[in-house]
Design a protein around this motif. Sequence first.
Motif, short mmCIF file in Angstrom:
data_model
loop_
_atom_site.label_atom_id
_atom_site.label_comp_id
_atom_site.label_asym_id
_atom_site.label_seq_id
_atom_site.Cartn_x
_atom_site.Cartn_y
_atom_site.Cartn_z
N UNK A 260 38.74 -29.89 -3.03
CA UNK A 260 39.91 -29.57 -2.19
C UNK A 260 39.58 -29.73 -0.71
N UNK A 261 38.44 -29.17 -0.30
CA UNK A 261 38.05 -29.26 1.12
C UNK A 261 37.74 -30.70 1.50
N UNK A 262 37.19 -31.49 0.55
CA UNK A 262 36.92 -32.90 0.83
C UNK A 262 38.18 -33.69 1.07
N UNK A 263 39.21 -33.40 0.28
CA UNK A 263 40.50 -34.08 0.47
C UNK A 263 41.11 -33.72 1.83
N UNK A 264 41.02 -32.45 2.19
CA UNK A 264 41.54 -32.01 3.50
C UNK A 264 40.74 -32.66 4.63
N UNK A 265 39.44 -32.77 4.44
CA UNK A 265 38.57 -33.42 5.44
C UNK A 265 39.03 -34.86 5.69
N UNK A 266 39.33 -35.59 4.62
CA UNK A 266 39.80 -36.97 4.76
C UNK A 266 41.09 -37.01 5.57
N UNK A 267 42.01 -36.10 5.28
CA UNK A 267 43.29 -36.08 6.00
C UNK A 267 43.07 -35.77 7.48
N UNK B 56 50.66 -34.58 9.99
CA UNK B 56 51.80 -35.02 9.18
C UNK B 56 52.07 -36.51 9.36
N UNK B 57 51.90 -37.01 10.59
CA UNK B 57 52.14 -38.43 10.85
C UNK B 57 51.06 -39.31 10.25
N UNK B 58 49.84 -38.78 10.13
CA UNK B 58 48.73 -39.57 9.61
C UNK B 58 48.73 -39.65 8.08
N UNK B 59 49.53 -38.83 7.43
CA UNK B 59 49.54 -38.79 5.95
C UNK B 59 50.46 -39.88 5.41
N UNK B 60 50.12 -41.12 5.71
CA UNK B 60 50.85 -42.27 5.18
C UNK B 60 49.87 -43.14 4.41
N UNK B 61 50.39 -43.94 3.50
CA UNK B 61 49.55 -44.79 2.67
C UNK B 61 48.75 -45.78 3.51
N UNK C 210 43.56 -47.46 5.38
CA UNK C 210 42.69 -48.01 6.42
C UNK C 210 41.43 -47.17 6.58
N UNK C 211 41.60 -45.84 6.61
CA UNK C 211 40.45 -44.95 6.77
C UNK C 211 39.49 -45.07 5.58
N UNK C 212 40.04 -45.11 4.37
CA UNK C 212 39.20 -45.13 3.18
C UNK C 212 38.53 -46.48 2.94
N UNK D 92 40.33 -36.30 9.23
CA UNK D 92 39.67 -37.45 9.85
C UNK D 92 40.67 -38.58 10.09
N UNK D 93 41.60 -38.76 9.18
CA UNK D 93 42.63 -39.78 9.35
C UNK D 93 43.47 -39.49 10.59
N UNK D 94 43.81 -38.21 10.78
CA UNK D 94 44.58 -37.83 11.97
C UNK D 94 43.75 -38.04 13.23
#
Length: 319
Positions: free
Chosen positions: A66-73, A85-90, A95-97, A75-77
């Motif tokens: 769970x914390x790893x998924x939040x970390x990715x989000x 909220x704006x960074x949570x797009x496909x 691009x980040x992944x 970092x994307x922001x």
Amino acid sequence: MDWLETVNDPLIVVRAIHFTATAVTAGSMLFRVAVAEPALGSGAPATAARMQSLSVAWIGLAIAAVSGAIWVLLEAAAMSGLSLSEAMTADILSTVLNETQFGLVSEIRLALASTLAACLACSRMPWTRWPALTSAFGLIAALAWAGHAGSSVGLIGLLHLTADVLHLTAAAAWIGALVPLAMLLAVARRRQDFVWTSLARHATQRFSTLGLLSVGVLLITGVVNACILVGSFYALQATEYGRLVILKTALFAVMLLLAAANRFWLMPQLAPLSRTDMQIDALRRLTRNSVLEIILGVAVIAIVGALGILHPAIHIALA
């Protein structure tokens, strides 16, 4: 960066939680293989310890996921400069992944976490022990590529990366394995049974040896990392990064004192051949000290989460 801003940074909090959960997961796997099974044999205490370590590993892995998924989000922001909220797009997440080192490391670690979950689900099969242990420590070791060591280059970069991998794995071996050990000691203290006391003594002795090895690796790799990232005594005391390293070192020193008290003072008190009040008191103190070590260890990991966000002291001192 102001310290008050630093401790309130969600990324630091999430990193600290993730590092802690991953360390506990790896440590519980190591405790089962290197401490519980050799020390406890195959009776009821061994079964209880195995189930405890398995439960700890599952909980740690779930929190890490769970914390790893939040970390990715987060970092994307941060990478996109957008709000969460704006960074949570496909497009942004893809691009980040797929186009950053952090994303590649995250994908590798997801594969390791999935392998570990499969091994835990099949834990009744003896052959899953080593794949589980390997994937658990791969999960913690891969974090080195998500920090400052992952961006280092050349021979110094290779040295830094190697030291960071060893530092992370040694920390997991010590701090992570303390959790199932404290649980075992608590059970032994509650049981009015000399057999449990004797088994707790054997387990503590094996853990103490593991702890000594871990401390040696932590000391050596800590010095290497400090030389690379801090560079001088001036930077150590004049920068926020350096002051956090001092705090981390102080907490580590207190942990060493507690570990020394356990090994040289309390463990010998478990030696009598029958259950005594001295043994019961020693078990109580060992359990208390183990819990204190865990708390201090979590604080150290939280500092590591902050250090990974800050600019290394050596860069600031040379600026």
